[in-house]
Motif scaffolding. Structure first.
Motif, short mmCIF file in Angstrom:
data_model
loop_
_atom_site.label_atom_id
_atom_site.label_comp_id
_atom_site.label_asym_id
_atom_site.label_seq_id
_atom_site.Cartn_x
_atom_site.Cartn_y
_atom_site.Cartn_z
N ASN A 181 41.72 39.11 35.35
CA ASN A 181 41.24 37.77 35.68
C ASN A 181 41.10 36.97 34.39
OD1 ASN A 181 38.57 38.07 34.52
ND2 ASN A 181 37.92 39.16 36.36
N GLN A 182 40.71 35.72 34.49
CA GLN A 182 40.66 34.84 33.32
C GLN A 182 39.68 35.32 32.26
OE1 GLN A 182 39.84 31.02 35.00
NE2 GLN A 182 41.89 30.80 35.86
N VAL A 183 38.56 35.84 32.65
CA VAL A 183 37.57 36.31 31.68
C VAL A 183 38.09 37.56 30.96
CG1 VAL A 183 35.19 37.10 31.36
CG2 VAL A 183 35.67 35.30 33.02
N LEU A 236 41.16 38.21 30.40
CA LEU A 236 42.20 37.75 29.49
C LEU A 236 41.59 37.24 28.18
CD1 LEU A 236 44.63 35.94 31.94
CD2 LEU A 236 45.07 38.04 30.66
N VAL A 237 40.46 36.56 28.28
CA VAL A 237 39.77 36.10 27.07
C VAL A 237 39.36 37.30 26.22
CG1 VAL A 237 37.72 34.91 26.17
CG2 VAL A 237 39.02 33.90 28.05
N VAL A 238 38.81 38.33 26.87
CA VAL A 238 38.43 39.56 26.15
C VAL A 238 39.66 40.15 25.46
CG1 VAL A 238 37.54 41.92 26.40
CG2 VAL A 238 36.42 40.03 27.62
N ALA A 239 40.78 40.18 26.16
CA ALA A 239 42.01 40.72 25.58
C ALA A 239 42.47 39.89 24.38
CB ALA A 239 43.11 40.79 26.63
N LEU A 240 42.32 38.59 24.45
CA LEU A 240 42.69 37.74 23.31
C LEU A 240 41.77 38.00 22.11
CD1 LEU A 240 43.52 34.41 25.16
CD2 LEU A 240 45.12 35.88 23.92
N VAL A 276 30.15 39.33 30.74
CA VAL A 276 30.47 38.36 31.79
C VAL A 276 31.57 38.92 32.70
CG1 VAL A 276 31.47 36.07 32.24
CG2 VAL A 276 29.72 36.35 30.47
N ALA A 277 32.57 39.55 32.10
CA ALA A 277 33.69 40.11 32.87
C ALA A 277 33.23 41.20 33.83
CB ALA A 277 34.76 40.66 31.93
N GLN A 278 32.15 41.90 33.50
CA GLN A 278 31.65 42.98 34.35
C GLN A 278 30.70 42.49 35.44
OE1 GLN A 278 33.01 45.96 34.09
NE2 GLN A 278 34.22 45.06 32.45
N VAL A 293 31.06 37.10 38.93
CA VAL A 293 32.21 36.57 38.21
C VAL A 293 33.48 37.24 38.72
CG1 VAL A 293 33.32 36.42 35.94
CG2 VAL A 293 30.88 35.95 36.17
N ARG A 294 33.45 38.54 38.89
CA ARG A 294 34.63 39.26 39.38
C ARG A 294 35.02 38.75 40.77
NH1 ARG A 294 36.08 43.23 36.26
NH2 ARG A 294 37.23 44.44 37.77
N ARG A 295 34.03 38.51 41.64
CA ARG A 295 34.31 38.01 42.98
C ARG A 295 34.89 36.60 42.91
NH1 ARG A 295 30.14 39.74 45.11
NH2 ARG A 295 28.71 38.07 44.63
N GLN A 296 34.33 35.77 42.05
CA GLN A 296 34.80 34.39 41.92
C GLN A 296 36.25 34.34 41.46
OE1 GLN A 296 32.56 32.07 39.13
NE2 GLN A 296 33.94 30.33 39.26
N PHE A 297 36.62 35.17 40.50
CA PHE A 297 37.97 35.13 39.97
C PHE A 297 38.95 35.96 40.79
CE2 PHE A 297 35.75 33.67 36.16
CZ PHE A 297 36.50 32.56 35.89
N ALA A 298 38.44 36.77 41.72
CA ALA A 298 39.32 37.57 42.58
C ALA A 298 39.86 36.75 43.74
CB ALA A 298 38.57 38.79 43.10
#
Length: 155
Positions: A15-17, A19-23, A115-117, A121-126
């Motif tokens: 999800n978008q969050v 991806l930010v962690v990955a960046l 935030v990613a966990q 947030v997970r439900r919102q981005f899913a």
């Protein structure tokens, strides 16, 4: 090639969050390459590592929604500080400056990871994005005049 395909598949499921962690992880990885290049006296590798780090920073900066306010402004200032540390670290060939940037990035990365966990947030981005409205399509009619016809196809 296989590594690239694997990376593309792993990123596709984020999800978008996440991806930010990955960046952020990418910035840390490139900064460590920069530190190693400084220690080895390899100017070319240092420049490559700094360019990649700065590319990620510029991407993150460009995606901020400044109209949202608070968090976006704080992140913008954070990215400016990291950008300055990277430029100074590269210009001075200072591993210490790059290590300072790594520490700062890791601190903020941990916040993003939390935030990613978060289940909300997970439900919102899913959730899939809402469907786009149908686009009217002009269709010629026998009299030579075009008429608008609704279509289920969306652009």
């Amino acid at each position: 090639m296989e590594n690239s395909s694997y990376q593309q598949k792993s990123v596709a499921g984020m999800n978008q969050v996440e991806l930010v962690v990955a960046l952020y992880d990418g910035m840390v990885r490139f900064l460590f390459r920069g530190v190693r290049a400084i220690e080895e006296g390899n100017v070319r590798e240092r420049r490559i590592a700094m360019k990649r780090t700065l590319d990620i920073l510029m991407h993150l900066q460009s995606r901020l929604r400044m109209e949202v306010g608070g968090p976006a402004q704080s992140l913008s200032e954070f990215y400016a500080v990291i950008f300055a540390l990277c430029l100074e670290g590269s210009r001075l060939a200072s591993a210490e400056r790059l290590l300072e940037a790594i520490r700062c990035i890791r601190n903020v990365r941990e916040a993003w990871q939390q935030v990613a966990q978060d289940p909300e947030v997970r439900r919102q981005f899913a959730q899939p994005p809402p469907p786009r409205p149908a686009v009217p399509v002009l269709v010629p009619v026998e009299s030579g005049v075009e008429a608008a016809e609704s279509s289920a196809w969306t652009a």
